[in-house]
Each structure stands twice: as structure tokens, then as C-alpha cells.
Design an enzyme around this catalytic site. Structure first.
Site, PDB file in Angstrom:
ATOM      1  CG  HIS A   1      -2.168  -0.781   0.791  1.00  0.00           C
ATOM      2  ND1 HIS A   1      -3.024  -1.421   1.981  1.00  0.00           N
ATOM      3  CD2 HIS A   1      -2.970  -0.930  -0.182  1.00  0.00           C
ATOM      4  CE1 HIS A   1      -3.893  -1.959   1.378  1.00  0.00           C
ATOM      5  NE2 HIS A   1      -4.095  -1.677   0.337  1.00  0.00           N
TER       6      HIS A   1
ATOM      7  CB  CYS B   1      -0.954  -3.816 -18.154  1.00  0.00           C
ATOM      8  SG  CYS B   1      -1.709  -5.529 -17.586  1.00  0.00           S
TER       9      CYS B   1
END
Length: 572
Positions: free
Chosen positions: A198, A495
Site C-alpha cells: 500500500h 501492463c
């Protein structure tokens, strides 16, 4: 390593960098968690509290922490907002709070009760791996805040910043990251964490250089000047004037590169679409005005992961419509729900799995909860109709041509016009020709492809060398997929994080990849590298990388083939 040796002039600490940027600034150490003995008494007016008073204090502490996190979430946007809301939910978690209070009611000291239950949950999360393992930092942040609130201690976290500084911490919880005064934050450095955690994600969203897994970072002295170079993954104490000048030169180059917003192409004019990775509608609005040609990866799971019930078709369609409208007629590639197992859904809980990374995740959720996919596809079709724009919709974790065929059938039946799948399982790369016969395009997710090819958990920072996207075996699978795309005359995109490396981007284009998707901040350097090399030169670089015996030797060989001015400009 001692604090003194760590602070030596010119001393270099090594970590894992996120992004390309570099800065110089003073260290601002984050306040550590309160160190309180497990059996320390809770004092009220100088007197040890009885069980009922301790119960009330701790219950209020949980409530206050949750309320403050929700308040921070309300002031934030995008990924930060969602992560803070999730951490607030954790502080509000009934099971966590109830079990702590039950121990206190049984006579256990407050800190011991909180620590015992939190560590029990942390162990469960770590054993589950993946997304849950990443939430352990959030869980322990909740613990630290609740202990401080209950015991009447200062809350841990980032100090008040009076000048632009480099934030340094053991680990930085999303709640701490969201509380940063961005006007005074130059970079983030942590001793723990990983490049997909995160903190790294939020730092990327905020455009901050970030380096994780930097051993000895917390021994750096407050106020000491350091050079943080995300491209090299280094933190240098008291950098020399020459190094400062070099970093300023690089910053000037980055600003110059950002002024170029032309479409991506090689020197001889071969078009290569340069796209952005996003996670929310807010991300879309933020990057749409920059020099990107669309979206190559819209991670839709953010809509699902923090919900207690599956979002409705209407709610999903509203978000997808906002994203499509942000980009007008530009390409938007949407990944359907990539959750389950290591990213569990509250409303679609899976049985315990010994190895979540190999479990029921991504497209495989259709085996147990087909309605989740069908509702999402219908919502995407609705957004397609509402905007007049055709999204490119792809499924994650496809392993066989049969799965690709079934996904395409479902998507087209729902009204989705352009259908593809992700290639992130080696089996899919090896059978890319058969898979491409069933769909309109494929996109390589090189993060998971490396994980599965090298049998290495992508969250284990100490194994980062095995996860290097330059690994020849990983490039072999990219090559096989790109060749299948050329034979089928269908697009093959990338990606994963490998697309953001301007040197590796040249190799990917040389292999035949038709589009590259990355964090928006990485696009200018990739555009520059492409524009200064021909398609033939990219092919030569790709051959050199494939022929190399190791990741490091592959990259070195390709760097040696770069034009000298490109090497100098990009600092490689």
C-alpha cells in the site's frame, strides 16, 4: 549496523525503488509505535483501572481511532481514500474488538489483550499471503493507535513538517501516508514493505519517489541530508556536490520530458500506445489530462474489496461511465474483478486455501460466484452504451483456451464489444496462439507472470532478484505471446511494472508488443527512449536480452546498445 556508521558521509543504503525520480532533503523520522509492557497497568487519575473501566477505555479507543481514520478518508481521494476507509473498517471490526474486550473482561492487562488478539489476526493474514499479508501493516497500525489512545500516550506517526523532508519509517501505514503534508514531503523511505504494498502504491499515486526494504533506514539521524534515488533504489547520506548536481540535472531532464505529450512511436514511426494504469475514477480524472493515450489497466477490484456486499450493477456502471468519459475516444482497457483467495471478498468468502496465489482468484471466481462476473459485464456494457465508447474488457488469471472462450462468450452475450484476456500464467503464454483465436487482444501482466514462472511470491522483497522482469525465462514467455499476436494480427499489450522501465520497454517493443501501460509518471521517459530508437534497433535489443544467461547480463547488454545520448539523458 550502528547509527554512527549508518550516518557516515557518503554512506549508501540499498533498497527496492519505486519509480524513477530522485531528490535530496533532510530526514524526518516517523514517531515509532508506543513501547508499553504487556502487563503495564492502565492508570486513571494515577490509579490502576478496574476491569469495567479498562473495558470502557479500550472500547472508546477503538471507536476514536476508527473515527479519526474515517475523517482522514473523507478528506482524501482515490486510492488513499479507499485504503484509509479499509483501515477504519479494520479498527471497527467487531471480531477484533470483541475478542480484545473479552480478554480484558477476563482480567488480562489492556496492552497484553490488544497485542495477543492483533498478533493472532496478523498470523492468520500472513499465512493467507497475498492481499491479506499486505494488510498486516494496516492491522498493526490500528494496534499502535489503539494502545496509544487507551494508555493516554501520543499517537504514533509522521511529525509535523516545517520544511520539505524525506519521510523515513520502519514501515509506513496507509493512514500515516494519507496524513502527510504533501507540500513538505520529498520522498518516502521504509525498512520494511514491498514494491506492491500500500505504501508504494500510494507513493506512486502521489508522484513521490519511494524506496522500500532499506536496511538501516531508521538509524538515520533526524535532519541528516540524504539523496533518495528511486531509479537505483539507493539512499546516500550527505551526498556530494557532484551527486546533488547530477540529481538536479536528472530532475531538469524529467521536467523536459514531461513537456512532450506526442503519441508513442519508435524513431521510424512504428506506433506504440503509451497508456496509464489506474484503480479508481479519481485516478482516471487525474491522469486523463496528461500525456497518456488512454488506460491499459483499470483495476476494478477497488470497487469490490472494501465492500461488505457486492456493488450493484448500477453502482458499477456509474463508475465505469465516469472513467470512459474522462478519456473520451481514447482506449480504456478494463480488467474484470481480480479478487478471491489472496484478496478475499466479504461477500464471496472462499474456503481456507494453503496457497492462495494458486487458488480461486480472478476469472476462477466464476466457478463459485458466476453472478459477480455477469453483473460486472452487464455494467460495463451499460457504460459502453451510455458513453458511446467501447471499453476493451479483459479477464485476469486465464490459464486455458477453454477459459478464454467461455469468458468471451459471457462478455459478448452481455453486450461487451471488445474482449480480451490477461496472460500472466505460463500455461497461457505457451498456448497464446490458441487463446488469441478466442479473443480480440491479450495483455501481459508481467508481475504475476514473473511470480508464476520463477515460483517466487511477488510480495517477498528478499527474493526480488528472482522476480526481476529481465529474467530470460520470463522474457521467453513474453516473446512467445508477442509472436502469437503477430501471427494472429491481434494486439498484445504489457501492463505489468516492466513497461515502466524505459530500457526494458525497448525490448518489449522489439519482441512485438503493441502497447505499454504503466504509472502515468513513467510515460515521459518511455516515450523518449522509444522515439530515439528504430524498430530494428529494438529487435536487436530484444535478441540480446533473450540470449543473456541472467537478468543482470541481459539488462547490461541492452544498455550497451542504447544510443549514447539516451544513456546520458536517462541516466542508465
Amino acid at each position: 549496523m550502528s547509527a554512527a556508521s549508518t550516518a557516515a558521509v557518503g554512506h549508501v543504503l540499498q533498497g527496492v525503488g519505486v519509480g524513477r525520480r530522485a531528490v535530496v532533503g533532510p530526514v524526518a523520522q516517523v514517531r515509532p509505535a508506543p513501547h508499553v509492557a504487556a502487563d503495564a497497568p492502565l492508570l486513571v487519575d494515577g490509579v490502576p483501572a478496574d476491569v469495567a473501566t479498562a473495558h470502557a477505555h479500550v472500547e472508546q479507543a477503538f471507536a476514536d481511532v476508527a473515527a479519526r481514520l474515517r475523517e482522514q478518508s473523507g478528506r482524501s481521494t482515490g486510492t488513499v481514500k479507499d485504503v484509509l476507509a479499509a483501515t477504519a473498517q479494520m479498527a471497527d471490526d467487531r471480531a477484533l474488538r470483541t475478542q480484545v474486550l473479552a480478554r480484558i473482561d477476563a482480567g488480562e492487562p489492556v496492552v497484553g489483550a490488544i497485542d495477543g488478539i492483533v498478533e493472532m489476526f496478523a498470523t492468520m493474514f500472513e499465512q493467507a499471503g497475498g492481499y491479506l499479508a499486505e494488510r498486516v501493516t494496516d492491522l498493526r497500525s490500528v494496534r499502535d493507535r489503539v494502545v496509544a489512545a487507551a494508555m493516554g500516550l501520543p499517537a504514533p506517526g509522521v511529525p509535523s513538517l516545517e520544511r520539505p523532508s524525506v519521510i523515513v519509517a520502519k514501515d509506513l501505514a496507509p493512514a500515516d501516508t494519507a496524513a502527510l503534508d504533501l507540500a513538505n514531503v520529498l520522498a518516502i523511505v521504509t525498512e520494511l514493505g514491498g514494491p506492491t504494498g500500500h505504501t508504494a502504491i500510494i507513493a506512486g499515486q502521489l508522484g513521490l519517489p519511494c524506496i522500500v526494504r532499506v536496511a538501516g533506514a531508521t538509524a538515520l539521524a533526524d535532519g541528516a541530508d540524504v539523496a533518495v534515488d528511486a531509479a537505483d533504489g539507493t539512499v546516500t547520506v550527505d551526498p556530494s556536490e557532484d551527486q546533488r548536481a547530477e540529481l538536479e540535472r536528472r530532475a531538469t531532464v524529467e521536467r523536459t520530458l514531461e513537456s512532450d505529450t506526442a503519441p508513442g512511436a519508435t524513431a521510424d514511426g512504428r506506433a506504440v500506445a503509451l497508456l496509464a494504469n489506474i484503480g479508481t475514477a479519481e485516478d482516471a480524472a487525474r491522469v486523463a489530462g496528461g500525456g497518456v493515450e488512454g488506460v491499459g489497466l483499470f483495476r476494478t477490484e477497488v470497487l469490490f474489496l472494501e465492500s461488505t456486499a457486492a456493488p450493484s450493477q448500477e453502482a458499477q456502471a456509474a463508475v465505469y461511465t465516469r472513467v470512459l468519459r474522462s478519456f473520451g475516444d481514447r482506449k480504456v482497457v478494463v480488467r474484470t474483478l481480480d479478487a478471491g483467495a489472496d484478496k478475499p471478498l466479504a461477500f464471496a468468502t472462499q474456503p481456507d486455501e494453503e496457497n492462495p496465489a494458486l487458488g480461486v482468484r480472478g476469472y476462477r471466481l466464476v466457478r463459485t460466484h458466476p453472478e459477480l462476473l455477469d453483473t460486472q459485464l452487464e455494467a460495463l456494457a451499460h457504460a459502453q452504451t451510455a458513453t458511446g465508447t467501447t471499453p476493451w474488457v479483459m479477464a485476469p488469471m486465464i490459464a486455458t483456451a477453454a477459459e478464454a472462450r467461455e469468458f468471451a462468450r459471457r462478455a459478448r452475450a452481455a453486450g461487451v464489444a471488445t474482449v480480451g484476456v490477461m496472460i500472466e500464467v505460463p500455461a497461457a503464454a505457451l498456448r497464446a496462439q490458441e487463446i488469441l483465436a478466442e479473443v480480440d487482444f491479450v495483455s501481459l501482466g508481467t508481475n504475476d507472470l514473473a511470480q508464476y514462472t520463477m515460483a517466487t511470491d511477488r510480495l517477498r522483497g528478499e527474493l526480488a532478484d528472482l522476480l526481476d522482469p529481465w529474467q530470460p525465462a520470463v522474457l521467453d514467455l513474453v516473446d512467445a505471446t508477442a509472436r502469437a499476436g503477430q501471427q494472429a494480427r491481434k494486439p498484445v499489450g504489457v501492463c505489468g511494472e516492466s513497461a515502466s522501465d524505459p530500457v526494458l520497454a525497448l525490448v518489449l517493443v522489439g519482441l512485438g508488443v503493441t502497447s505499454l501501460s504503466m504509472s502515468a509518471g513513467a510515460v515521459p521517459a518511455v516515450r523518449y527512449a522509444l522515439r530515439h530508437h528504430t524498430t530494428a534497433e529494438c529487435a536487436t535489443m530484444a535478441a540480446a536480452a533473450l540470449a543473456a544467461p541472467s537478468a543482470a547480463e541481459g539488462r547490461s547488454a541492452v544498455v550497451g546498445l542504447l544510443h549514447a545520448d539516451v544513456r546520458e539523458t536517462l541516466g542508465v
